[in-house]
Enzyme design. Structure first.
Site, mmCIF file in Angstrom:
data_model
loop_
_atom_site.group_PDB
_atom_site.id
_atom_site.type_symbol
_atom_site.label_atom_id
_atom_site.label_comp_id
_atom_site.label_asym_id
_atom_site.label_seq_id
_atom_site.Cartn_x
_atom_site.Cartn_y
_atom_site.Cartn_z
ATOM 1 N N GLN A 1 -4.388 -5.175 7.128
ATOM 2 C CA GLN A 1 -5.341 -6.155 6.613
ATOM 3 C C GLN A 1 -5.282 -7.483 7.354
ATOM 4 O OE1 GLN A 1 -7.582 -5.290 4.505
ATOM 5 N NE2 GLN A 1 -6.722 -3.329 3.873
ATOM 6 N N HIS B 1 0.864 -1.170 0.000
ATOM 7 C CA HIS B 1 0.000 0.000 0.000
ATOM 8 C C HIS B 1 0.908 1.229 0.000
ATOM 9 C CE1 HIS B 1 -2.783 3.005 1.673
ATOM 10 N NE2 HIS B 1 -3.786 2.201 1.356
ATOM 11 N N LYS C 1 -10.348 -0.823 10.637
ATOM 12 C CA LYS C 1 -10.488 -2.050 9.844
ATOM 13 C C LYS C 1 -10.788 -3.265 10.725
ATOM 14 C CE LYS C 1 -7.171 -0.319 6.403
ATOM 15 N NZ LYS C 1 -8.054 0.033 5.288
ATOM 16 N N CYS D 1 -4.708 2.388 -3.704
ATOM 17 C CA CYS D 1 -3.459 2.933 -3.145
ATOM 18 C C CYS D 1 -2.308 1.948 -3.305
ATOM 19 C CB CYS D 1 -3.636 3.312 -1.677
ATOM 20 S SG CYS D 1 -4.838 4.611 -1.405
ATOM 21 N N ASP E 1 3.274 -3.753 7.844
ATOM 22 C CA ASP E 1 1.953 -3.138 7.734
ATOM 23 C C ASP E 1 0.928 -4.240 7.971
ATOM 24 O OD1 ASP E 1 -0.516 -2.222 6.877
ATOM 25 O OD2 ASP E 1 0.177 -1.493 4.933
#
Length: 412
Positions: free
Chosen positions: A204, A124, A227, A367, A201
């Site tokens: 998700q 991302h 999220k 993104c 990251d």
């Protein structure tokens, strides 16, 4: 055999009590933002109605109660992600803010001209741009790990790129386009062998399967609350305490100092030296409540439900002629983030057509423009699943795709 009670779970989320374009709401944009349960909303409302005050500053009753709740949420996060110490948990405004913090603090202090930073092509922009700009400022080199034809990270390519000059390896735990779950523990071991630190990251990943940062042995791990059923505007940066202790803050102001004189200042201990100003107290309390909500469910059942639903979705989508699915074609080693294109229909047009049937998906480059270029496309439609989604939702999606094909074929 025990299953997740999706009907009961959906009742926990007030947003599903409405219709979209006179159709039952089918929400398939969870990779962008999940919905928020009543339980979390009520916890945030209770704070604002009964305990609203600033933290760490006052000795009055409301201030102490607010501080206790705020710090209780920090401990919940630490326990939830397997951190050894709650001081390793920094509250931020989101995953993007967390990653920028690492680049602006650790990166500025430790990257020199000639050093190398390694990222994957599936990142991302939030886990690409901070490193890209840091490399430019420091005259370092930015290298990319490629993916293979199955949408998996090319480990051989990684091994050929990582070397003694590599100082930072920045990776997504789960691709927000392909749904691919990267083998973070294996990759961290490879990076540490070369003396590099690892920044992950986890936007998700958190909320879809258990995370244990100590077991993964990552140096930094970032994620967002919105999220994983928490309010927007709250996120987390986990960092190993020995690294955080050596890092300089990149935001300065109130609450993050130990002492200030006319000549200079000294900083508070971690995590407070990275939390300048009034924090998102209600958001942090909401994040703690979201963790409570998730833990009231069975993570094994969450994983099982989402994997079964992903498998079902992949099989159903493959039956739509002219549809291309990007990333792993089976549910193993991935989550329910499914990007696709339908031949001769622009993704934005397709998303609009689905919205007319009450089906909310995302269309665009997500993104992740370098990844899009690698996939030889400019944009995709993305359907992303969560605990409240069902096979009926998938059936409605597929039925609407067939309708859209028929509708747009009339204009060709």
């Amino acid at each position: 055999m025990a299953k997740l009670n999706t009907e009961k779970i959906k009742q926990d989320f007030p947003i599903f009590n409405q219709k979209i374009n006179d159709e039952t709401l089918v929400y398939l944009d969870n990779a962008a933002t999940s919905q928020i349960p009543k339980f979390v909303e009520e916890k945030v409302r209770d704070f604002n109605e009964k305990e609203r005050a600033n933290v760490h500053r006052g000795v009055h009753a409301l201030g102490l109660r607010a501080t206790n709740q705020y710090e209780s949420s920090r401990q919940k996060v630490a326990n939830f992600i397997g951190a050894n110490n709650a001081k390793e948990v920094i509250f931020t405004s989101g995953c993007t803010d967390s990653l920028n913090l690492v680049a602006a603090s650790f990166g500025e202090q430790n990257i020199q001209a000639g050093d190398e930073i390694l990222v994957s092509i599936m990142e991302h922009h939030s886990n690409l741009l901070p490193w890209q700009q840091l490399a430019k400022r420091k005259q370092a080199k930015l290298n990319f790990i490629e993916i293979n034809s199955d949408g998996l990270l090319d480990i051989k390519n990684l091994k050929s790129k990582i070397n003694s000059k590599t100082k930072i390896v920045a990776l997504t735990h789960v691709s927000n386009v392909l749904g691919t779950i990267n083998p973070i523990k294996e990759l961290t071991d490879l990076a540490h062998e070369k003396g590099a630190i690892v920044v992950v990251d986890g936007a998700q990943a958190v909320g879809h399967f258990p995370i244990d940062v100590a077991e993964l042995n990552v140096d930094f791990y970032a994620f967002s609350g919105h999220k994983m059923f928490a309010p927007t505007g709250i996120g987390v940066l986990y960092g190993k305490k020995d690294l955080l202790d050596k890092m300089q803050p990149y935001r300065l102001g109130g609450e993050m100092i130990a002492n200030v004189t006319r000549e200079g200042a000294t900083w508070a201990e971690v995590p407070y030296k990275f939390e300048a100003g009034t924090p998102n107290i209600a958001g942090a309390i909401g994040l703690g409540a979201a963790i409570d909500y998730l833990q009231s469910l069975d993570f094994e059942l969450i994983q099982k439900h989402e994997q079964e639903l992903t498998s079902y979705a992949l099989e159903k989508l493959k039956n739509v002629s002219g549809l291309t699915i990007y990333g792993p074609q089976k549910s193993n080693g991935r989550i329910g983030v499914i990007s696709f294109n339908l031949k001769n229909i622009h993704p934005h047009d397709l998303a609009t057509a689905l919205d007319l049937n009450g089906i909310e998906v995302r269309a665009g480059h997500h993104c992740a423009q370098p990844l899009m270029a690698s996939l030889n496309t400019e944009s995709t439609v993305r359907a992303s699943l969560s605990i409240y989604n069902t096979k009926d939702d998938i059936d409605k999606l597929v039925s609407s795709l067939h309708e859209a094909k028929e509708f747009f074929s009339e204009f060709r």
